[in-house]
Each structure stands twice: as C-alpha cells, then as structure tokens.
Design an enzyme around this catalytic site. Structure first.
Site, PDB file in Angstrom:
ATOM      1  CG  HIS A   1      37.031   0.313  13.914  1.00 52.72           C
ATOM      2  ND1 HIS A   1      35.683   0.531  14.045  1.00 52.72           N
ATOM      3  CD2 HIS A   1      37.646   1.470  14.238  1.00 52.72           C
ATOM      4  CE1 HIS A   1      35.490   1.790  14.437  1.00 52.72           C
ATOM      5  NE2 HIS A   1      36.675   2.374  14.557  1.00 52.72           N
TER       6      HIS A   1
ATOM      7  NE  ARG B   1      -1.325   2.596   2.772  1.00 52.24           N
ATOM      8  CZ  ARG B   1      -0.863   3.758   3.236  1.00 52.24           C
ATOM      9  NH1 ARG B   1      -0.769   4.814   2.441  1.00 52.24           N
ATOM     10  NH2 ARG B   1      -0.476   3.873   4.489  1.00 52.24           N
TER      11      ARG B   1
HETATM   12  C1  HCA Z   1      -0.966   9.180   2.910  1.00 57.94           C
HETATM   13  C2  HCA Z   1      -1.665   8.365   3.972  1.00 57.94           C
HETATM   14  C3  HCA Z   1      -0.800   7.744   5.006  1.00 57.94           C
HETATM   15  C4  HCA Z   1      -1.769   6.971   5.904  1.00 57.94           C
HETATM   16  C5  HCA Z   1      -1.247   6.426   7.160  1.00 57.94           C
HETATM   17  C6  HCA Z   1      -2.273   5.724   7.993  1.00 57.94           C
HETATM   18  C7  HCA Z   1      -0.054   8.831   5.807  1.00 57.94           C
HETATM   19  O1  HCA Z   1      -0.773  10.335   3.126  1.00 57.94           O
HETATM   20  O2  HCA Z   1      -0.624   8.618   1.858  1.00 57.94           O
HETATM   21  O3  HCA Z   1      -3.324   5.361   7.503  1.00 57.94           O
HETATM   22  O4  HCA Z   1      -1.995   5.544   9.186  1.00 57.94           O
HETATM   23  O5  HCA Z   1       1.159   8.857   5.763  1.00 57.94           O
HETATM   24  O6  HCA Z   1      -0.730   9.622   6.446  1.00 57.94           O
HETATM   25  O7  HCA Z   1       0.142   6.881   4.418  1.00 57.94           O
HETATM   26 CU    CU Z   2       2.145   7.289   4.713  1.00 55.82          CU
END
Ligand code: HCA
Ligand code: CU
Length: 375
Positions: free
Chosen positions: A292, A15
């Site tokens: 080291h 994701r």
């Molecule tokens: C983004 C969303 C996310 C979501 C993180 C989460 C972020 O901005 O792409 O759902 O906890 O970094 O806020 O990845």
């Molecule tokens: Cu994120």
C-alpha cells in the site's frame, strides 16, 4: 435534475443530535453549533421543538434571529399548539411528523390512518397562513406498508406542502428497500422528499444515498451521526460518499471545517472522534502495509478515493512495523534529509522488520536507525 442541484442537507445536530445520550447543549453552545454549521454551508438547520422546554423556545427565537444563510427549521409534533409556538418563535420552516407503522401507532398515538390524514391537513392548513416551509413526515415509514404510506402521502402532498419526509426511525431499512420505497413515493408526489435514516444496522449512509438516487431532495444528517441510540447518517460520512462520486456534490461546503466541527461536537458531548470515522478519524488516511505505502507514495489515488487535502487532512505512511516496505523507509529517510540507495533502503527495511518481530517500535526507532546511514 442532477443530483448536485437537488441534494440539500438538513443538519439536525440541534434536534436529533440533542437526543444523543450525553448531549446537553447550553444556549451558548447551540448558538455556536448553528453558526459553525452555517459557516460550513449546510442548507438547513433543524432545531428541537419550542414545546420541549422554555429554553428551547428562547433558543429557537435567538437562532432564527441570527440572520444565518441556512434556513432555520424546528421539529414538532403534528399538533396545533406546537406549530403555533414554532411560528411565534420565528422558525422559517416546520417539520411535523406522525407515526404510521402498526407498531408505533399502537403505542404512540392510537390513531387510524384517516385520523392522521385529517389531523395533518388541519395543521398544514394552519401553517399555510404563515410564510414558512412545511414538511410532513411519516415516522417509522419503513415498517409501514407501502400502500399505507401512499395513502397518507397522496392527500398530504395535494395540500401543496413543500416537502414530505420518510423516516427510517429504527434503522431497519436496507438500501434496496429505500430505493424501492422512495422511488414509489417519488412517482406519486411532485413535492420535495426528505429522508431521515437511523444507523442501528449500519446502513444509514447507504440508505441516505439510495434515497437520493431514487429522487429524494433533502437528507438529514448530524455531526458525527449523533442521535437517538447509535444515531443517524453522519455529515462527514455522507459527504465522503458524495465526494468520492462527484466533487460537484460537495464543493459548495467548507470542507476544511469538517474536522473542527467533528471535534467541537465530540468535545461538547464528551466523546472522542472514533478512530474509524470517515475523513476525520485518526487513521482515515493512514497507510501501513508495504504494498500500500509503495503505491500511495507513487500515486495517492491508488489507495485513496478521497484527497485528504480537500478536507484539510494529511496522509500518514506508517513505517515502523514488520509490514513495512523499503519505499516507505526511503521516503522517511528523504524527509530526514538522508539519501539512501535502494540497497541501503532494503537493508534498513529488513532491520526494521527484524526489530519489530522482537518488540513494538515507535517512529523514533526508525529515525535512529536511518541516522546511521547519514554518517
Ligand atoms: C424520533 C423522530 C425521528 C423523526 C424523523 C423525521 C425519527 O423518533 O425521534 O421527522 O423525519 O427518527 O423518526 O427522529
Ligand atoms: Cu430520528
């Protein structure tokens, strides 16, 4: 509860990792990644929303149907249409989010905090009629005033949700701030807490670790840390942080697979594993200067907080340069089956130093010189 018992990894290469600039995983690759991460032993896999594209929806159904040990989550907008698709495609958990900072609220959705809460409650109520884990996260939590965060988390936690999340969306949080904010939230809610941290200012690992110390239960990671911009907490780096403190935090994972995982993702997104990568970088276990190498040859723990063998890696003692020491030279001779006296090893080291002042050397140069002593 001990850290080791409550720390769960939410692996989000499928994701957040897909938001890396050069990630375009095919269905076959998504499946391979899910299976490899499951074999590694992560507790959760987070997949791109089924609302993102028809293929993303089909791939969610396929991966959720593989019967993996890891629970398959999907990440969607906090929207009834999206979460309905998530359950229809077999997700075992749904991670929803809403931006709560002033900056993002204005440009992203324009809703007030009360509207966010009401909307989230409807979505949660819908999901509660399905056997899925539910998580609600505040996007940009670390640019949201603490009182606003608590105002949102209290009623959301009261719905009986499994987990709330805090996202450092822009990588701005400091470790001490994370400790303070997660600690304050921990004191107010009894459900699990997830932390998601970006690495824009180099604190992603430290922040994830501080979140854990302050009571978080779930930490988001990706292979090599890939994600939006320069990414999030890397799986390997976070494990390095944990392993150096207490091996019980990592012993449930198949650590010898880490290099294979890093290499697989690097190849799929068309990058190299960075030289300075935690554990799997080319130089992660390379020792150079005489002081080291002498100490490491006597006892690796002198300059290594992680045992490379635990991760299927090997140590390298660099010998052919002007900083070399006679212990390292003698060790290389031993590897070649040549026994040197201390005086010979010292003399050989002195010759290496002199040669290295003249030109860059390669390992063959030292071996050639050592063979002279074998005659
Ligand atoms: C983004 C969303 C996310 C979501 C993180 C989460 C972020 O901005 O792409 O759902 O906890 O970094 O806020 O990845
Ligand atoms: Cu994120």
């Amino acid at each position: 509860m001990q850290l080791a018992e409550r720390c769960c990894l939410v692996e989000t290469t499928l994701r957040e990792g897909e938001q890396f600039f050069s990630a375009h995983f095919t269905s076959e690759q998504r499946k391979m990644i899910a299976q490899a991460l499951d074999a590694f032993g992560v507790e959760y896999l987070e997949l791109t929303s089924p609302a993102a594209s028809p293929q993303s929806a089909r791939d969610l159904a396929t991966i959720a149907g593989l019967g993996l040990r890891a629970r398959v989550l999907t990440h969607t907008r906090c929207h009834l249409d999206d979460v309905r698709l998530a359950v229809e495609h077999g997700a075992q958990g749904v991670n929803v989010l809403f931006a709560t900072s002033e900056q993002l609220r204005q440009v992203s959705h324009g809703r007030t905090l009360d509207e966010i809460i009401e909307h989230a409650q409807q979505v949660i109520q819908f999901l509660q009629s399905y056997p899925v884990e539910i998580r609600f996260s505040c996007e940009d939590a670390f640019r949201t005033p603490l009182e606003d965060l608590l105002r949102v988390y209290r009623p959301i936690a009261a719905t009986g949700i499994h987990r709330i999340g805090l996202a450092d969306t822009v990588g701005i949080a400091t470790p001490s701030q994370v400790k303070e904010v997660v600690g304050a939230v921990r004191a107010e809610v009894s459900c699990d807490i997830e932390f998601h941290g970006h690495n824009d200012t180099g604190c992603a690992i430290a922040n994830a670790f501080c979140a854990l110390q302050a009571g978080a239960t779930h930490i988001d990671v990706t292979v090599l840390g890939i994600g939006e911009r320069n990414g999030i907490t890397p799986l390997g780096g976070f494990l390095a942080r944990l392993a150096s403190l207490d091996l019980r935090l990592v012993e449930r994972y198949n650590l010898a697979m880490l290099h294979e995982l890093d290499q697989m993702i690097a190849d799929m997104v068309g990058i190299q594993i960075p030289f300075n990568n935690y554990i799997t970088g080319a130089t992660a276990f390379t020792h150079k200067a005489g002081m080291h190498t002498k100490a490491v040859l006597a006892d690796p723990r002198s300059y290594e907080v992680l045992d490379p063998a635990l991760f299927g890696r090997t140590r390298t003692v660099a010998t052919v340069h002007r900083l070399t020491g006679w212990h390292a030279v003698a060790e290389r001779a031993r590897e070649l089956g040549i026994t040197l006296s201390e005086a010979q090893a010292r003399a050989a080291a002195a010759r290496v130093k002199a040669m290295a002042d003249e030109r860059p050397l390669n390992p063959g140069d030292l071996d050639e010189l050592l063979y002279e002593y074998a005659e």
